[in-house]
Write an enzyme that holds these catalytic residues in place. Structure first.
Site, PDB file in Angstrom:
ATOM      1  N   PRO A   2       0.826  -1.212   0.000  1.00 37.77           N
ATOM      2  CA  PRO A   2       0.000   0.000   0.000  1.00 37.77           C
ATOM      3  C   PRO A   2       0.859   1.260   0.000  1.00 37.77           C
ATOM      4  O   PRO A   2       1.889   1.304   0.676  1.00 37.77           O
ATOM      5  CB  PRO A   2      -0.794  -0.101   1.309  1.00 37.77           C
ATOM      6  N   GLU A   3       0.452   2.235  -0.770  1.00 38.67           N
ATOM      7  CA  GLU A   3       1.135   3.517  -0.786  1.00 38.67           C
ATOM      8  C   GLU A   3       0.246   4.543  -0.076  1.00 38.67           C
ATOM      9  O   GLU A   3      -0.794   4.195   0.474  1.00 38.67           O
ATOM     10  CB  GLU A   3       1.450   3.920  -2.235  1.00 38.67           C
TER      11      GLU A   3
END
Ligand SMILES: [Zn+2]
Length: 270
Positions: A2-3
């Site tokens: 996840p960013e």
């Protein structure tokens, strides 16, 4: 992994579900996690849930006072998720820890077990080292002075967490496409106009992705198990061989930079 937009999505989904609830306890099932054991958590309330860099932060607060903290700080890493469940549900598969609150629980589910969970006594303890891309005070000039002197390709620079926090492989490609800048350009070689475009694109792309609850990929799910829809809007990432949506003339290419795929349009990214 996840960013920033995916982590922001998790925090935004959890906040209205958790804020104000009385905390009962943190149960730890996986002894590889060592969050610490601050005293006096029981009976405090959740103040708010927010993102700090790529971490989800659950702030505790004393009832009816301005006394805040400690903070429960979760880094999701590769496969971590925070799932909200109403009532007293069964422990999910790969559940590593559970924060029990009034009439509900947040489960930290993480099959590959790279995620982390820790109690922090102060906000300095979880402050990310890099600039926050969505900080209203981050100017193009400030971004430019952080970039100045770096000989790294701009794509690689964008992913440096010690410089700019929260941007990974997907959004680095997307931001450079939006800005019309080639990913292999040396970072320090960007001129003032390009830096302004880059600055604008960083914010535009991340905000747009947050609006669509992030990008769906292997293991990301929001706090209630929903997945983001930004995948359908990606300009270059994963679109090798497809027509460029920006210039409509180019064909998206893929190159490898530091063992990671970079996608770009050779026509409109110079
Ligand atoms: Zn193009």
């Amino acid at each position: 992994m996840p960013e920033l937009p995916e982590v922001e999505t998790v925090a935004r989904q959890l906040d209205p579900l958790l804020a104000g609830r009385v905390i009962e306890r943190l149960q730890v099932f996986d002894h590889r996690l060592d969050p610490g054991r601050p005293r006096g958590i029981r009976g405090r309330r959740v103040g708010r849930v927010f993102r700090a860099g790529k971490q989800v932060v659950i702030e505790t607060a004393a009832t009816g006072s301005v006394d805040r903290g400690p903070w429960l700080v979760c880094h999701l890493r590769m496969t971590g998720r925070l799932l909200w469940q109403e009532g007293r549900p069964r422990r999910p598969e790969h559940g590593r820890a559970r924060l029990c609150v009034w009439q509900g629980a947040v489960d930290f589910v993480d099959p590959r077990r790279f995620g982390t969970l820790r109690w922090c006594r102060s906000e300095e303890e979880f402050a990310p080292p890099g600039l926050e891309p969505l900080d209203p005070g981050l100017s193009a000039r400030r971004l430019g002075s952080s970039i100045a002197g770096s000989r790294q390709p701009i794509k690689i620079w964008l992913m440096r967490q010690d410089r700019l926090t929260g941007i990974g492989n997907i959004y680095a490609s997307e931001i450079l496409h939006e800005a019309g800048i080639s990913p292999s350009r040396p970072a320090a070689g960007l001129d003032a106009a390009e830096l302004r475009r880059l600055h604008r694109s960083v914010r535009t792309v991340l905000r747009r992705a947050i609006r669509h609850c992030g990008t769906t990929f292997s293991d990301f799910q929001g706090a209630q198990g929903v997945t983001g829809s930004y995948q359908q809007r990606l300009g270059v990432y994963g679109r090798e061989g497809a027509r460029c949506r920006r210039c409509r003339g180019g064909v998206i290419e893929r190159v490898v930079q530091q063992q990671r795929s970079t996608f770009f349009c050779p026509e409109c990214q110079r």
